[in-house]
Design an enzyme around this catalytic site. Structure first.
Site, PDB file in Angstrom:
ATOM      1  N   CYS A  48       0.840  -1.208   0.000  1.00  0.00           N
ATOM      2  CA  CYS A  48       0.000   0.000   0.000  1.00  0.00           C
ATOM      3  C   CYS A  48       0.867   1.246   0.000  1.00  0.00           C
ATOM      4  O   CYS A  48       1.779   1.378   0.806  1.00  0.00           O
ATOM      5  CB  CYS A  48      -0.896  -0.006   1.237  1.00  0.00           C
ATOM      6  SG  CYS A  48      -1.755   1.549   1.509  1.00  0.00           S
ATOM      7  N   CYS A 100       0.302   3.263   3.557  1.00  0.00           N
ATOM      8  CA  CYS A 100       0.657   2.718   4.874  1.00  0.00           C
ATOM      9  C   CYS A 100       1.959   3.366   5.389  1.00  0.00           C
ATOM     10  O   CYS A 100       2.811   3.764   4.596  1.00  0.00           O
ATOM     11  CB  CYS A 100       0.845   1.196   4.792  1.00  0.00           C
ATOM     12  SG  CYS A 100      -0.690   0.251   4.985  1.00  0.00           S
ATOM     13  N   HIS A 107      -4.327   0.187   7.847  1.00  0.00           N
ATOM     14  CA  HIS A 107      -4.829  -0.023   6.493  1.00  0.00           C
ATOM     15  C   HIS A 107      -6.305  -0.437   6.476  1.00  0.00           C
ATOM     16  O   HIS A 107      -7.026  -0.178   5.518  1.00  0.00           O
ATOM     17  CB  HIS A 107      -3.966  -1.109   5.838  1.00  0.00           C
ATOM     18  CG  HIS A 107      -4.226  -1.318   4.388  1.00  0.00           C
ATOM     19  ND1 HIS A 107      -3.786  -0.443   3.418  1.00  0.00           N
ATOM     20  CD2 HIS A 107      -4.899  -2.315   3.736  1.00  0.00           C
ATOM     21  CE1 HIS A 107      -4.174  -0.894   2.231  1.00  0.00           C
ATOM     22  NE2 HIS A 107      -4.846  -2.017   2.393  1.00  0.00           N
ATOM     23  N   ASN A 120     -13.511   9.950  -0.937  1.00  0.00           N
ATOM     24  CA  ASN A 120     -14.185   8.961  -1.773  1.00  0.00           C
ATOM     25  C   ASN A 120     -13.965   7.623  -1.096  1.00  0.00           C
ATOM     26  O   ASN A 120     -12.825   7.211  -0.909  1.00  0.00           O
ATOM     27  CB  ASN A 120     -13.576   8.900  -3.171  1.00  0.00           C
ATOM     28  CG  ASN A 120     -13.705  10.223  -3.901  1.00  0.00           C
ATOM     29  OD1 ASN A 120     -14.763  10.844  -3.891  1.00  0.00           O
ATOM     30  ND2 ASN A 120     -12.630  10.669  -4.520  1.00  0.00           N
ATOM     31  N   SER A 130      -8.945   5.036  -5.074  1.00  0.00           N
ATOM     32  CA  SER A 130      -7.882   4.293  -5.751  1.00  0.00           C
ATOM     33  C   SER A 130      -7.191   3.324  -4.810  1.00  0.00           C
ATOM     34  O   SER A 130      -6.332   2.558  -5.232  1.00  0.00           O
ATOM     35  CB  SER A 130      -6.870   5.278  -6.325  1.00  0.00           C
ATOM     36  OG  SER A 130      -6.362   6.102  -5.287  1.00  0.00           O
ATOM     37  N   HIS A 132      -6.964   1.973   1.752  1.00  0.00           N
ATOM     38  CA  HIS A 132      -6.438   2.583   2.978  1.00  0.00           C
ATOM     39  C   HIS A 132      -7.270   3.838   3.291  1.00  0.00           C
ATOM     40  O   HIS A 132      -7.450   4.682   2.414  1.00  0.00           O
ATOM     41  CB  HIS A 132      -4.959   2.956   2.790  1.00  0.00           C
ATOM     42  CG  HIS A 132      -4.276   3.302   4.071  1.00  0.00           C
ATOM     43  ND1 HIS A 132      -3.276   2.543   4.614  1.00  0.00           N
ATOM     44  CD2 HIS A 132      -4.480   4.330   4.937  1.00  0.00           C
ATOM     45  CE1 HIS A 132      -2.887   3.088   5.759  1.00  0.00           C
ATOM     46  NE2 HIS A 132      -3.612   4.175   5.971  1.00  0.00           N
ATOM     47  N   HIS A 172      -8.503   7.234   3.686  1.00  0.00           N
ATOM     48  CA  HIS A 172      -7.884   8.525   3.360  1.00  0.00           C
ATOM     49  C   HIS A 172      -8.888   9.432   2.688  1.00  0.00           C
ATOM     50  O   HIS A 172      -9.906   8.978   2.169  1.00  0.00           O
ATOM     51  CB  HIS A 172      -6.692   8.320   2.412  1.00  0.00           C
ATOM     52  CG  HIS A 172      -7.101   7.849   1.040  1.00  0.00           C
ATOM     53  ND1 HIS A 172      -7.430   6.538   0.772  1.00  0.00           N
ATOM     54  CD2 HIS A 172      -7.276   8.526  -0.126  1.00  0.00           C
ATOM     55  CE1 HIS A 172      -7.768   6.424  -0.500  1.00  0.00           C
ATOM     56  NE2 HIS A 172      -7.700   7.616  -1.075  1.00  0.00           N
ATOM     57  N   GLN A 193      -9.065  13.649   0.679  1.00  0.00           N
ATOM     58  CA  GLN A 193      -8.265  14.633  -0.058  1.00  0.00           C
ATOM     59  C   GLN A 193      -8.704  16.035   0.319  1.00  0.00           C
ATOM     60  O   GLN A 193      -9.827  16.247   0.788  1.00  0.00           O
ATOM     61  CB  GLN A 193      -8.459  14.447  -1.561  1.00  0.00           C
ATOM     62  CG  GLN A 193      -8.022  13.091  -2.087  1.00  0.00           C
ATOM     63  CD  GLN A 193      -7.983  13.103  -3.613  1.00  0.00           C
ATOM     64  OE1 GLN A 193      -7.458  14.030  -4.216  1.00  0.00           O
ATOM     65  NE2 GLN A 193      -8.562  12.080  -4.224  1.00  0.00           N
TER      66      GLN A 193
HETATM   67  P1  H2U Z   1      -8.451   8.700  -4.167  1.00  0.00           P
HETATM   68  O1  H2U Z   1      -8.415   7.301  -3.658  1.00  0.00           O
HETATM   69  O2  H2U Z   1      -9.668   9.456  -3.700  1.00  0.00           O
HETATM   70  O3  H2U Z   1      -8.245   8.741  -5.655  1.00  0.00           O
HETATM   71  O4  H2U Z   1      -7.197   9.492  -3.525  1.00  0.00           O
HETATM   72  C1  H2U Z   1      -5.894   9.013  -3.602  1.00  0.00           C
HETATM   73  C2  H2U Z   1      -4.991  10.104  -4.071  1.00  0.00           C
HETATM   74  O5  H2U Z   1      -3.660   9.736  -3.742  1.00  0.00           O
HETATM   75  C3  H2U Z   1      -5.026  10.319  -5.583  1.00  0.00           C
HETATM   76  O6  H2U Z   1      -5.450  11.639  -5.830  1.00  0.00           O
HETATM   77  C4  H2U Z   1      -2.792  10.219  -4.733  1.00  0.00           C
HETATM   78  C5  H2U Z   1      -3.574  10.119  -6.024  1.00  0.00           C
HETATM   79  O7  H2U Z   1      -3.157  11.119  -6.913  1.00  0.00           O
HETATM   80  N1  H2U Z   1      -1.574   9.425  -4.691  1.00  0.00           N
HETATM   81  C6  H2U Z   1      -0.373  10.030  -4.369  1.00  0.00           C
HETATM   82  O8  H2U Z   1      -0.330  11.247  -4.172  1.00  0.00           O
HETATM   83  N2  H2U Z   1       0.767   9.274  -4.286  1.00  0.00           N
HETATM   84  C7  H2U Z   1       0.792   7.933  -4.537  1.00  0.00           C
HETATM   85  O9  H2U Z   1       1.815   7.307  -4.404  1.00  0.00           O
HETATM   86  C8  H2U Z   1      -0.413   7.247  -5.022  1.00  0.00           C
HETATM   87  C9  H2U Z   1      -1.678   8.032  -4.981  1.00  0.00           C
HETATM   88 ZN    ZN Z   2      -2.366   1.009   3.700  1.00  0.00          ZN
END
Ligand code: H2U
Ligand code: ZN
Length: 337
Positions: A50, A53, A112, A152, A160, A163, A165, A167
């Site tokens: 991940c 993490c 996680h 989200n 995506s 874990h 999180h 934004q």
């Molecule tokens: P979402 O799961 O809502 O997409 O948010 C995850 C965000 O994390 C996504 O905007 C960022 C992606 O750009 N990200 C990073 O900044 N670094 C990473 O290594 C992977 C994902």
């Molecule tokens: Zn994680």
């Protein structure tokens, strides 16, 4: 008296100045699309793969610190950038302007597997504090006039990574919904000499028809004008424009409200309920915004089961939002869950 629970009607959304078509009689229609659901796989507390993490490397090679509570970092694939040259294209048809901004990712927990819905109230309080401090920091960036905090949850909503999180995006121009809500809150205040959401919260607390949860400082309702089946509005019961203004006990109360709502969500269809949620707060443009009342919208897509969602498609995309289950029914199902 009209039976609003049985006949098609439309309801007005006074925050976004739009109508929502409600068709509560329609839930009786036959449905052959149901797919049986297998329970979501259990997640480990730590996943070496991940990118969120503690201690792990992110997609661009940067390493996360061994964080123990929350952790915020600049989004490595940010949609907005702080340094863009000023540019305008004029004319009534092909208008454009450059946009400055910054995007951060906020990990809610080092674990996680610990979704907000499974966190304790003190743990969620830690997330509220992180939202507030990120808000203050990003609001104070010189080019920022608007800050949007959101989450989200679940692959269905495009998250995506599982874990826990969220934004935070901060940018120079006022986004559409913030502009509309500002206009509507201001209009209501000037016409009625009171705050739209103070009045609305009091009204809902009195009626109790759409209240999912409440405590001394916060309440959760399925708004009268909800679009998504189990949409909810979380409001502090005191008038304030942004999340950093919440005092300690109001933050605890908000954490309790978030816990009450998200844990009920997970119980409605016995699944990790997907949603997009986010806070709407006053523009960070340096002007006074007495009209503004902080609130969070929870917009979950599920309708009938863990796999049957409401689609916002033909009529919704081309005409106006439409819902089937009555907001009162959704509120009661959530309150009871
Ligand atoms: P979402 O799961 O809502 O997409 O948010 C995850 C965000 O994390 C996504 O905007 C960022 C992606 O750009 N990200 C990073 O900044 N670094 C990473 O290594 C992977 C994902
Ligand atoms: Zn994680």
């Amino acid at each position: 008296m009209n039976d609003w629970r049985a006949t098609p009607h439309r309801r007005y959304d006074p925050l976004l100045d739009r109508w929502v078509l409600v068709s509560p009689h329609r839930l009786a229609r036959p449905w052959q699309g149901e797919v049986s659901e297998s329970p979501a796989p259990m997640r480990a507390a730590y996943d070496p793969e991940c990118y969120l993490c503690p201690g792990n490397a992110r997609a661009n090679g940067k390493r996360n610190p061994p964080y123990e509570q929350t952790f915020a970092f600049e989004n490595d694939f940010a949609a907005l950038l702080p340094d863009v040259p000023d540019a305008h294209a004029g004319g009534p048809l092909l208008r454009a302007q450059s946009e400055r901004g910054t995007c951060r990712v906020l990990c809610f927990s080092p674990r996680h597997d610990l979704d907000v819905a499974k966190m304790s109230v003190p743990q969620i309080r830690g997330v509220v504090d992180a939202w507030a401090s990120q808000y203050s920091q990003m609001r104070d960036l010189p080019y920022v006039n608007a800050v949007t905090i959101f989450e989200n949850r679940g692959a269905m909503m495009g998250a995506s990574n599982p874990h826990p999180h969220g934004q935070i995006w901060a940018n120079a121009s006022i986004p559409n919904d913030m502009a509309t809500e500002t206009r509507m809150l201001r209009k209501y205040r000037s016409e009625n000499a009171e705050c739209l959401l103070c009045a609305y919260a009091a009204r809902e607390m009195e009626a109790q028809e759409r209240v999912v949860f409440s405590n001394e400082h916060a309440c959760v309702v399925v708004p009268f004008w909800a679009v998504w089946p189990f949409e909810a509005l979380v409001m502090p019961r005191t008038h304030m424009g942004s999340i950093d203004e919440l005092a300690g006990e109001q933050r605890d109360a908000l954490a309790e409200a978030v816990q009450a709502l998200t844990s009920r969500y997970d119980r409605v269809f016995d699944t990790a309920f997907p949603y997009s949620m986010g806070f709407h707060q006053q523009p960070a443009d340096g002007a006074r915004h007495d009209e503004w009342h902080l609130h969070a919208h929870y917009l979950p897509p599920l309708l009938r089961s863990a796999s049957i969602r409401k689609y916002m498609v033909g009529y919704e995309l081309l005409a106006q939002p439409q819902r089937d289950i009555a907001p009162e029914e959704a509120a009661q199902r959530l309150a009871r869950a």
